[in-house]
Scaffold this motif. Structure first.
Motif, mmCIF file in Angstrom:
data_model
loop_
_atom_site.group_PDB
_atom_site.id
_atom_site.type_symbol
_atom_site.label_atom_id
_atom_site.label_comp_id
_atom_site.label_asym_id
_atom_site.label_seq_id
_atom_site.Cartn_x
_atom_site.Cartn_y
_atom_site.Cartn_z
ATOM 1 N N GLY A 237 1.242 4.923 -5.675
ATOM 2 C CA GLY A 237 -0.004 5.386 -5.097
ATOM 3 C C GLY A 237 -1.034 5.648 -6.174
ATOM 4 O O GLY A 237 -0.771 5.470 -7.370
ATOM 5 N N THR B 51 -0.091 5.262 -0.148
ATOM 6 C CA THR B 51 -1.257 6.130 -0.027
ATOM 7 C C THR B 51 -0.851 7.592 -0.185
ATOM 8 O O THR B 51 0.035 8.074 0.519
ATOM 9 N N LYS C 101 0.821 -1.200 0.000
ATOM 10 C CA LYS C 101 0.000 0.000 0.000
ATOM 11 C C LYS C 101 0.862 1.260 0.000
ATOM 12 O O LYS C 101 1.720 1.453 0.865
#
Lengths: 108, 111
Positions: B103, B5, B3
């Motif tokens: 991202g 972000t 991930k």
């Protein structure tokens, strides 16, 4: 100078019509070649890593191959959901160099 | 799942404003990158960092600065936003000699 060139810029295929995308590169000491898929308005999504000539990777309808000067992304029997921009990148020390991509449109 | 972000999907800022774009990764990656993407020009590297508090200029650093105070966070700063900085900004992270993860991108419009 390290460089990545992708062709064609754009490609339209009928559903089921197989084809290949090309990525030619010049880099001093290849540390890795990467393929990404990018949908409009989103970040690139990682597909494959290739490290040495002769290596191949497969995922569903996609297959990536690597020679000493270029890589191919083969798309077998594509579907409309495969429509996207496909990006190729090579790794130079500490950074990635990207091509400008191939915009693929698959028509139903 | 890996991930990366980015703090905003869309931003609209005025010319001359100081703009902060934030990026956080949860993969303990040492390398982090900021790219901008413009039609016909592809992804161009602005800055990258290979360790906390380390930063290196990419191909187009003019008008930008970065900060990496913690391993998981890499911030891009537009010191005085201009209309030619209207673009899609993409943050990425990686381990050395492996693939980078991106991202979702920040679409910045400077008016």
């Amino acid at each position: 100078e390290d460089q990545v060139t992708q062709s064609p810029e754009a490609l339209r295929l009928q559903e089921g019509e197989s084809s290949s995308l090309n990525c030619s590169y010049t880099v001093s000491g290849l540390r890795g070649l990467f393929w990404y898929r990018q949908d409009p308005g989103k970040g690139p999504e990682f597909l494959f890593t290739l490290y040495s000539a002769g290596e191949e990777k497969e995922k569903e309808r996609l297959k990536a191959t690597l020679t000493k000067k270029e890589s191919f992304l083969h798309i077998t029997a594509p579907k409309p959901e495969d429509s996207a921009t496909y990006l190729c990148a090579v790794q130079a020390p500490y950074k990635y160099i990207f091509g400008t991509g191939t915009r693929l449109k698959v028509l139903a | 799942d890996v991930k990366v972000t980015q703090s905003s999907r869309y931003l609209v800022k005025r010319t001359g404003e100081k703009v902060f774009l934030e990026c956080v990764q949860d993969m303990d990656h040492e390398n982090m990158f900021w790219y901008r993407q413009d039609p016909g020009l592809g992804l161009r590297l602005i800055y990258f960092s290979y360790d906390v508090k380390m930063k290196e200029k990419g191909d187009i650093p003019e008008g930008y600065s970065v900060s990496r105070e913690k391993k998981e966070r890499f911030s891009l700063i537009l010191e005085s936003a201009s209309t030619n900085q209207t673009s899609m900004y993409l943050c990425a992270s990686s381990l050395q000699n492996t693939e980078a993860f991106f991202g979702q991108g920040t679409r910045l419009t400077v008016v």
